[in-house]
Write a protein that holds these residues in place. Structure first.
Motif, short mmCIF file in Angstrom:
data_model
loop_
_atom_site.label_atom_id
_atom_site.label_comp_id
_atom_site.label_asym_id
_atom_site.label_seq_id
_atom_site.Cartn_x
_atom_site.Cartn_y
_atom_site.Cartn_z
N GLU A 127 0.86 -1.07 0.01
CA GLU A 127 -0.21 0.05 -0.03
C GLU A 127 0.92 1.30 0.01
N GLN A 128 2.06 1.14 0.82
CA GLN A 128 2.69 2.41 0.88
C GLN A 128 3.44 2.55 -0.31
N GLU A 129 4.03 1.55 -1.10
CA GLU A 129 4.38 1.76 -2.59
C GLU A 129 3.77 2.12 -3.85
N ASN A 130 2.13 1.41 -3.47
CA ASN A 130 1.32 1.73 -4.62
C ASN A 130 0.07 2.57 -4.42
N GLY A 131 -0.28 2.79 -3.24
CA GLY A 131 -1.54 3.59 -2.84
C GLY A 131 -1.25 4.92 -3.24
N GLU A 132 -2.60 5.55 -3.18
CA GLU A 132 -2.60 7.13 -3.68
C GLU A 132 -3.53 7.68 -2.49
N ASN A 133 -4.32 7.09 -1.84
CA ASN A 133 -5.04 7.87 -0.65
C ASN A 133 -4.17 8.18 0.50
N PRO A 134 -3.77 9.40 0.72
CA PRO A 134 -2.93 9.64 1.89
C PRO A 134 -3.56 9.20 3.25
N ASP A 135 -4.66 8.81 3.58
CA ASP A 135 -5.21 8.19 4.73
C ASP A 135 -4.82 6.73 4.70
#
Length: 179
Positions: free
Chosen positions: A146-154
């Motif tokens: 998630e940290q590598e590919n996610g977009e949502n800051p939350d």
């Protein structure tokens, strides 16, 4: 007059903006959805494992750790469920079919869960700690993705929290196994 209207519109939009770090429902991608949809049942299994401790654990440290895990993960489940709803995505209902969970790292099989349910005292403590280490390592892998590919800051921030908290809990569990 047009300039005044544009300035007024800009002021209204600025007043309506949200500067408290919360992201809008549109600020997400497929990685964020996958993270939430998979971490919810992953957390649910961890809380199911933790719920066994009061009637089975011998060690007060294991019982305390189980309570800590539930206290952290139950609100995270609620948060991720709320995100999915605000994103117009389906939130998982319950654990679902265990065969669906086979691809998620760290998930215990039905047989492993039965073994944990049937254990008592020191055997439960050892199995709980060993299985929860594996379970947490899986969650850390999911959080890293998630940290590598996610977009949502939350969602990325929650993934960072999960990684930090569960890394610390793994260290505690390894210490308890060694004692």
């Amino acid at each position: 007059m047009l300039a005044v209207t544009l300035i007024a519109a800009a002021a209204v939009l600025a007043a309506c903006s949200n500067d408290d770090g919360d992201s809008s429902p549109a600020d997400h991608n497929d990685a964020d959805v996958t993270f939430a949809q998979e971490m919810i049942p992953h957390h649910q299994q961890a809380t199911e494992m933790a719920a066994l401790a009061p009637s089975r654990a011998e060690s007060s440290e294991v019982l305390d750790l189980a309570e800590q895990i539930s206290a952290a993960q139950e609100p995270e489940i609620a948060t991720m469920t709320s995100w999915l709803e605000s994103w117009g995505e389906e939130a998982p209902e319950g654990m679902g079919s265990m065969s669906d969970m086979d691809s998620m790292p760290g998930m215990m099989s039905e047989d492993e869960m039965a073994e944990l349910e049937n254990a008592q005292g020191p055997d439960f403590d050892r199995l709980f700690l060993t299985m929860m280490i594996e379970h947490h390592e899986g969650a850390i892998d999911m959080a890293a993705a998630e940290q590598e590919n996610g977009e949502n800051p939350d969602a990325v921030a929650l993934a960072e929290t999960i990684e930090a908290d569960q890394t610390a809990e793994i260290a505690t569990m390894r210490e308890l196994l060694g004692s």
